[in-house]
Design an enzyme around this catalytic site. Structure first.
Site, PDB file in Angstrom:
ATOM      1  CG  ASN A 159       7.914 -23.710 -18.590  1.00 38.53           C
ATOM      2  OD1 ASN A 159       7.640 -23.774 -19.978  1.00 38.53           O
ATOM      3  ND2 ASN A 159       9.159 -23.653 -18.016  1.00 38.53           N
TER       4      ASN A 159
ATOM      5  CD  GLU B 284      11.361 -22.070 -20.801  1.00 39.21           C
ATOM      6  OE1 GLU B 284      12.191 -21.740 -21.454  1.00 39.21           O
ATOM      7  OE2 GLU B 284      11.295 -23.312 -20.405  1.00 39.21           O
TER       8      GLU B 284
ATOM      9  CG  ASP C 221       9.976 -24.085 -14.454  1.00 40.84           C
ATOM     10  OD1 ASP C 221      10.313 -25.063 -13.742  1.00 40.84           O
ATOM     11  OD2 ASP C 221      10.386 -24.272 -15.724  1.00 40.84           O
TER      12      ASP C 221
ATOM     13  CG  ASN D 214      14.282 -24.905 -13.588  1.00 39.10           C
ATOM     14  OD1 ASN D 214      13.874 -25.844 -14.312  1.00 39.10           O
ATOM     15  ND2 ASN D 214      14.086 -23.560 -14.459  1.00 39.10           N
TER      16      ASN D 214
ATOM     17  CG  ASP E  44       6.357 -26.740 -13.576  1.00 47.23           C
ATOM     18  OD1 ASP E  44       6.649 -25.824 -13.738  1.00 47.23           O
ATOM     19  OD2 ASP E  44       6.908 -27.975 -13.872  1.00 47.23           O
TER      20      ASP E  44
ATOM     21  CG  ASP F  35       9.537 -29.039 -21.740  1.00 48.46           C
ATOM     22  OD1 ASP F  35       8.766 -28.080 -21.568  1.00 48.46           O
ATOM     23  OD2 ASP F  35      10.721 -29.030 -21.687  1.00 48.46           O
ATOM     24  CG  HIS F  36       7.158 -27.324 -17.677  1.00 47.55           C
ATOM     25  ND1 HIS F  36       7.687 -27.369 -16.463  1.00 47.55           N
ATOM     26  CD2 HIS F  36       8.176 -27.060 -18.527  1.00 47.55           C
ATOM     27  CE1 HIS F  36       9.161 -27.076 -16.717  1.00 47.55           C
ATOM     28  NE2 HIS F  36       9.447 -26.815 -18.038  1.00 47.55           N
TER      29      HIS F  36
END
Length: 266
Positions: free
Chosen positions: A7, A34, A149, A151, A220, A249-250
């Site tokens: 991501n 994303e 991802d 989530n 992930d 952030d990933h």
DNA sequence: ATGACCGTTCCCAACGGA
């Protein structure tokens, strides 16, 4: 062959990092989520210079997914057939490998914001359609990888604070059941087929020194079909780019598939 | 208890992320 999922949280911002990372990690396939950019703004030329073709399902501002691949992709499916969804979250394609065609589904799962919210209802609805799609794809393709991802924290050990975050978003029974439903179709979490360090995460909040304190989540994943399981050689999370300036952030998660005789997976 | 950081957008403050 090696596949990865990342991501990137805006490909506009992260393109130099993606290129730098690919130079150090010349994977065969990279699924990105994303992108936050429209199809016509996808940097095909720059990624071509890095040696990759791209299959893209973009969307301005939010969402957007793509597959990068060294060899051509076939049988591309964009989003979930049967779900009329304005959000670009899934891209699937077949790539050639030494043992034949490999089906790759790359998905950016719905966040869901808060259990009980409208967005959570959308998450569960979307998950129901994803499960149906994966089921159909598994009937069609023996060698299948579902990456992205998700989530969802699959288990308590995938969260830095499973007690404090119990039943909050990414930690609910409903989400974890959907994850389990995917496994029950004949998929395995490649990461958990190997011994891994305690507190292995793939996402850390930008705030509160989340990464420095390793307050993260493993959301992930790369799942592989049972037919691919004997080919699993390694699965790991590369925290390196999370330490770079202006990181996503990933962190990327990678999997190596090889000769079926190399039975290293536990 | 709250917010915190980041990326986005014809409202540059407000939203979405996780």
């Amino acid at each position: 062959m090696t596949l990865a999922s990342w991501n990137v949280n805006s490909l506009n911002v992260r393109l130099p990092q993606v290129q730098q990372w690919l130079q150090a990690n010349p994977v065969d396939v990279l699924g990105m989520q994303e992108l936050k950019l429209a199809d016509e703004r996808f940097p095909h030329a720059q990624l071509q210079e890095s040696g990759y073709c791209a299959t893209v399902l973009g969307q301005p501002t939010y969402n957007g997914v793509a597959l990068l691949h060294r060899s051509p992709a076939h049988e591309v499916v964009r989003n979930l057939p049967g779900l009329d969804d304005p959000q670009s979250r899934v891209i699937s394609a077949s790539v050639d490998s030494e043992w034949g065609r490999l089906r790759v589904i790359n998905a950016y799962f719905v966040n869901g914001q808060e259990p009980g919210s409208e967005k959570f209802a959308y998450k569960m609805h979307w998950l129901a359609h994803l499960k149906q799609f994966v089921q159909e794809q598994l009937q069609q393709y023996e060698h299948l990888v579902l990456m992205g991802d998700f989530n969802i924290t699959a288990q308590d050990c995938d969260s830095w604070d499973p007690q404090g975050l119990r039943d909050t978003i990414h930690h609910t029974q409903q989400e974890r059941q959907a994850f389990q439903d995917l496994l029950d179709m004949g998929l395995v979490d490649a990461f958990r087929c190997f011994e891994q360090p305690e507190k292995s995460f793939s996402w850390w909040d930008y705030r509160m020194l989340g990464f420095q304190k390793n307050r993260g989540l493993r959301i992930d994943y790369i799942l592989v079909s049972t037919a691919l399981r004997p080919r699993l050689q390694r699965c790991w999370i590369d925290r390196t780019p999370r330490k770079w300036p202006k990181p996503s952030d990933h962190a990327p998660v990678l999997v190596s598939l090889g000769d079926a005789k190399a039975q290293t997976a536990t």
